[in-house]
Design a protein around this motif. Sequence first.
Motif, PDB file in Angstrom:
ATOM      1  N   UNK A   1       6.405   6.533  -9.379  1.00  0.00           N
ATOM      2  CA  UNK A   1       6.405   5.081  -9.586  1.00  0.00           C
ATOM      3  C   UNK A   1       7.784   4.491  -9.339  1.00  0.00           C
ATOM      4  N   UNK A   2       8.839   5.144  -9.849  1.00  0.00           N
ATOM      5  CA  UNK A   2      10.191   4.641  -9.632  1.00  0.00           C
ATOM      6  C   UNK A   2      10.595   4.740  -8.164  1.00  0.00           C
ATOM      7  N   UNK A   3      10.157   5.816  -7.495  1.00  0.00           N
ATOM      8  CA  UNK A   3      10.474   5.958  -6.071  1.00  0.00           C
ATOM      9  C   UNK A   3       9.839   4.835  -5.258  1.00  0.00           C
ATOM     10  N   UNK A   4       8.604   4.486  -5.604  1.00  0.00           N
ATOM     11  CA  UNK A   4       7.919   3.398  -4.901  1.00  0.00           C
ATOM     12  C   UNK A   4       8.551   2.057  -5.249  1.00  0.00           C
TER      13      UNK A   4
ATOM     14  N   UNK B   1       0.818  -1.214   0.000  1.00  0.00           N
ATOM     15  CA  UNK B   1       0.000   0.000   0.000  1.00  0.00           C
ATOM     16  C   UNK B   1       0.851   1.262   0.000  1.00  0.00           C
ATOM     17  N   UNK B   2       0.351   2.282  -0.667  1.00  0.00           N
ATOM     18  CA  UNK B   2       0.932   3.619  -0.607  1.00  0.00           C
ATOM     19  C   UNK B   2      -0.046   4.507   0.133  1.00  0.00           C
ATOM     20  N   UNK B   3       0.423   5.159   1.194  1.00  0.00           N
ATOM     21  CA  UNK B   3      -0.447   5.994   2.028  1.00  0.00           C
ATOM     22  C   UNK B   3       0.098   7.417   2.049  1.00  0.00           C
ATOM     23  N   UNK B   4      -0.720   8.362   1.641  1.00  0.00           N
ATOM     24  CA  UNK B   4      -0.351   9.780   1.676  1.00  0.00           C
ATOM     25  C   UNK B   4      -0.930  10.425   2.934  1.00  0.00           C
TER      26      UNK B   4
ATOM     27  N   UNK C   1      -2.928  -1.084  -3.285  1.00  0.00           N
ATOM     28  CA  UNK C   1      -3.820  -0.042  -2.802  1.00  0.00           C
ATOM     29  C   UNK C   1      -3.115   1.287  -2.632  1.00  0.00           C
ATOM     30  N   UNK C   2      -3.887   2.359  -2.773  1.00  0.00           N
ATOM     31  CA  UNK C   2      -3.397   3.725  -2.595  1.00  0.00           C
ATOM     32  C   UNK C   2      -4.412   4.477  -1.752  1.00  0.00           C
ATOM     33  N   UNK C   3      -3.924   5.198  -0.753  1.00  0.00           N
ATOM     34  CA  UNK C   3      -4.795   5.995   0.114  1.00  0.00           C
ATOM     35  C   UNK C   3      -4.518   7.476  -0.127  1.00  0.00           C
ATOM     36  N   UNK C   4      -5.549   8.198  -0.533  1.00  0.00           N
ATOM     37  CA  UNK C   4      -5.445   9.643  -0.738  1.00  0.00           C
ATOM     38  C   UNK C   4      -5.982  10.337   0.505  1.00  0.00           C
ATOM     39  N   UNK C   5      -5.090  10.988   1.232  1.00  0.00           N
ATOM     40  CA  UNK C   5      -5.480  11.750   2.420  1.00  0.00           C
ATOM     41  C   UNK C   5      -4.791  13.111   2.366  1.00  0.00           C
ATOM     42  N   UNK C   6      -5.093  13.847   1.300  1.00  0.00           N
ATOM     43  CA  UNK C   6      -4.427  15.116   1.007  1.00  0.00           C
ATOM     44  C   UNK C   6      -5.474  16.204   0.863  1.00  0.00           C
TER      45      UNK C   6
ATOM     46  N   UNK D   1      -0.282   8.730 -11.535  1.00  0.00           N
ATOM     47  CA  UNK D   1       1.128   8.523 -11.181  1.00  0.00           C
ATOM     48  C   UNK D   1       1.398   7.105 -10.684  1.00  0.00           C
ATOM     49  N   UNK D   2       0.425   6.512 -10.018  1.00  0.00           N
ATOM     50  CA  UNK D   2       0.613   5.159  -9.490  1.00  0.00           C
ATOM     51  C   UNK D   2       0.088   4.073 -10.415  1.00  0.00           C
ATOM     52  N   UNK D   3      -0.572   4.471 -11.480  1.00  0.00           N
ATOM     53  CA  UNK D   3      -1.209   3.511 -12.391  1.00  0.00           C
ATOM     54  C   UNK D   3      -0.258   2.417 -12.884  1.00  0.00           C
TER      55      UNK D   3
END
Length: 255
Positions: free
Chosen positions: A75-78, A9-12, A87-92, A129-131
């Motif tokens: 994407x490269x950083x991840x 998961x990526x969480x912002x 999963x990706x969480x948008x909390x911005x 960006x995460x696609x």
Amino acid sequence: MGLLDGKKLLVTGVLTEGSIAFHVARLAQEQGAEVVLTSFGRQMRLTQAIARRLPVEAPVVQLDVTSEDDLGALADAVRAHTDHLDGVVHSIGFAPQSVLGGNFLSAQWPDVATALEISAYSLKSLAVATQPLLVRGASIVGLTFDARYAWPVYDWMGVAKAAFEATARYLARDLGPQGVRVNLVSAGPIRTTAAKSIPGFEEIEGGWSDRSPLGWDMTDAEPTARAVAALLSDWFPATTGEIVHVDGGVHAMGL
């Protein structure tokens, strides 16, 4: 076996231990997920410090959602930490003070544009960006505050949330064929750092627990985090474009 066992998961939006995103990241790890966080600028050190308070210290990658360079490099950083995302969480969210607190009529377009870009358009930016990393069955979950109503003092952030909710529906349409779900959680008022920055926020939270059939604890982000975790899991395989209310039931009550 946890609800999110093996998920990546990526969480912002993790900034303090009071952040809803922090509780999402903590709960996700407790349920078996591997988590990567994002941050940028002066907030980066704060996020890195908070990341050490999670059950497992999470890596933090650079992301300013208004930066084309950051979005292009995400994407490269991840990939330095995982080869895919489930999963990706948008909390911005952000709006200048000039467009909040009763300034709806006096707000100027440059400040309104900032609120819309960071608080609404960023959902599309993050999804695109995460696609390249999103696998079939992946889930994008965002956090909103019921945009059907004109809330006291919320002003242009309310408009931004309405755009955010519409953006989620269009993303659900366009990402669905790839097997990617897009849903939102509409939380009741929680006393996060972001909420406290809204002038007159107490006008929104005032009486919320009295109107809620289940009651409402404005210091407890756990119910919201659990809803996010559920939508990130495999238990909602055919649900997309949805808004799940976690507000004690206030959204369903009349005056």
